[in-house]
Design an enzyme around this catalytic site. Structure first.
Site, PDB file in Angstrom:
ATOM      1  N   CYS A   1      -6.762 -41.359  93.211  1.00 23.38           N
ATOM      2  CA  CYS A   1      -7.469 -41.535  91.948  1.00 23.38           C
ATOM      3  C   CYS A   1      -8.352 -42.776  92.022  1.00 23.38           C
ATOM      4  CB  CYS A   1      -6.456 -41.672  90.804  1.00 23.38           C
ATOM      5  SG  CYS A   1      -7.195 -41.952  89.189  1.00 23.38           S
TER       6      CYS A   1
ATOM      7  N   SER B   1      -8.756 -44.911  89.839  1.00 27.20           N
ATOM      8  CA  SER B   1      -8.043 -46.052  89.273  1.00 27.20           C
ATOM      9  C   SER B   1      -7.335 -46.844  90.367  1.00 27.20           C
ATOM     10  CB  SER B   1      -7.028 -45.588  88.225  1.00 27.20           C
ATOM     11  OG  SER B   1      -7.666 -44.890  87.186  1.00 27.20           O
TER      12      SER B   1
ATOM     13  N   HIS C   1      -9.824 -49.125  92.217  1.00 30.56           N
ATOM     14  CA  HIS C   1     -10.182 -50.377  91.548  1.00 30.56           C
ATOM     15  C   HIS C   1      -9.258 -51.517  91.989  1.00 30.56           C
ATOM     16  CE1 HIS C   1     -13.294 -48.796  88.989  1.00 30.56           C
ATOM     17  NE2 HIS C   1     -12.490 -47.893  88.464  1.00 30.56           N
TER      18      HIS C   1
ATOM     19  N   HIS D   1      -0.272 -43.045  91.512  1.00 30.80           N
ATOM     20  CA  HIS D   1       0.341 -42.735  90.205  1.00 30.80           C
ATOM     21  C   HIS D   1       0.213 -41.265  89.818  1.00 30.80           C
ATOM     22  CE1 HIS D   1      -3.921 -43.683  89.454  1.00 30.80           C
ATOM     23  NE2 HIS D   1      -3.837 -42.771  88.518  1.00 30.80           N
TER      24      HIS D   1
ATOM     25  N   CYS E   1      -2.571 -37.197  86.310  1.00 28.69           N
ATOM     26  CA  CYS E   1      -3.570 -38.166  85.846  1.00 28.69           C
ATOM     27  C   CYS E   1      -4.900 -37.485  85.571  1.00 28.69           C
ATOM     28  CB  CYS E   1      -3.753 -39.300  86.850  1.00 28.69           C
ATOM     29  SG  CYS E   1      -4.986 -40.519  86.330  1.00 28.69           S
TER      30      CYS E   1
END
Length: 366
Positions: A39, A41, A44, A60, A168
């Site tokens: 992902c 995310s 980052h 996650h 997610c």
């Protein structure tokens, strides 16, 4: 000991190593991870755009099989197939009891500052060092140790590699359509950014009966994927007149402008494409210095701007429903998944994500 992908220093990728997980506490669940999506995310944190205690295990968006449960766990049992979700809920705070579970920050479902780590590894000198648990999940690991309110049991007939992306990307994208926007059949939806989250939002907009679904992305291959998943029209997001094209297509702008990539220009396009009374929803993790706003005329026109973390999901209810959508052929997860890779190939998977040319990569564990 289990194998995991560990972030030791931002900007230097992940290192494959061995870690040890503690035994489950009363409300904890030990899960054999079977699949985990890559992902943006995670990226980052890996690239250092967002800070985190290190070393840490990212990941996650996962699915697996319950190995063991703590003494007070009542929601899952050993052998259950589960999907994890980073928006763990306490069930008692203001946000939970008012139906906004995705906003919960209940301390009893999260690792507290100063709390001894539940994951450790050898420090090279005969001792052990703690490994931080990213987003309270750390799913780039052969096992996860998480709170029972961070996972939900699903139909065992559901393929776990497809189930992982529900945790997610699909929860965020589809949840935005069904929960945050509550799209009414016939309304127009713009999705800016056709990665995993954006494609899931497009697919969900089709399921919800949107009258027009416009996909905006700079890459033609992503726009073609969007058509497979339900986009009725596509626009080059980097075209100088992209907003004008969208306003012309819709006869005045869209009811819902969804930003699904995490860039300033994408958010600005979502806002600029709204009709009177329309709403822009920002899903992507923006750089920390970004600001998105509405002008005076936008406000006079009744336009609105909002965030929708994790699609404002109610994941114990939403995830089994999304699984059912897939099993009935309504939700197209096969198109969203671009490739399945081994844990050892995870850095190459994130390199592909940086290139932005493909949809979701999923790590599949043996």
């Amino acid at each position: 000991m289990v194998k995991a992908a560990i972030l030791e220093k931002p900007g230097e990728g992940l290192v494959i190593g061995e870690v040890e997980l503690a035994d489950p506490r009363p409300h904890e669940v030990l899960i054999d991870t079977k699949a985990c999506g890559l992902c943006h995310s995670d990226l980052h944190f890996i690239d250092g755009s967002y800070p985190h205690a290190l070393p840490a295990i990212p990941g996650h968006e996962a699915a697996g099989v319950v190995r063991a449960v703590g003494s007070e766990v009542s929601t899952v049992k050993p052998g259950d197939h589960v999907v994890s979700c980073l928006s763990a809920f306490c069930g008692q705070c203001e946000f939970c009891v008012t139906g906004r579970m995705a906003l919960c920050l209940g301390a009893n479902t999260r690792r507290g500052k100063g709390e001894p780590s539940r994951i450790t590894r050898a420090d090279g000198s005969g001792g052990v060092e703690p490994v931080a648990q990213m987003l309270n999940l750390s799913a780039f690991s052969e096992q996860m140790l998480i709170h029972e309110n961070a996972c939900v049991a699903i139909d065992k007939d559901m393929p776990l590699d497809r189930a992982a992306v529900i945790g997610c990307a699909v929860t965020t994208g589809a949840g935005t359509i069904f929960n945050a926007a509550a799209v009414t059949p016939g309304e127009t939806v713009l999705v800016v950014g056709c990665g995993g989250v954006g494609l899931a939002a497009i697919n969900a907009a089709k399921i919800a009966g949107a009258g027009m679904v416009i996909a905006a992305d700079p890459l033609e291959e992503k726009r073609e994927l969007a058509k497979v998943l339900g986009a009725t029209h596509t626009v080059d997001a980097l075209a100088d007149d992209a907003a004008k094209q969208i306003v012309a297509l819709t006869g005045g702008g869209v009811h819902w402008g969804i930003e699904a990539v995490g860039r300033q220009a994408s958010a600005d396009l979502a806002v600029a494409s709204l009709r009177r009374g329309g709403t822009a929803i920002i899903l992507g993790m923006m750089p920390l210095d970004c600001k998105v706003g509405l002008g005076a005329m936008d406000l006079l026109g009744g336009k609105k701007l909002m965030g929708a973390i994790m699609g404002m999901n109610h994941f114990p209810v939403d995830l089994p429903r999304l699984v059912d959508f897939y099993m009935r052929g309504l939700l197209d997860l096969d198109t969203i998944i671009a490739e399945r890779i081994k844990l050892e190939d995870i850095n190459a998977g994130f390199d592909k994500m940086r290139e932005g040319t493909s949809a979701r990569s999923v790590v599949v564990f043996d």
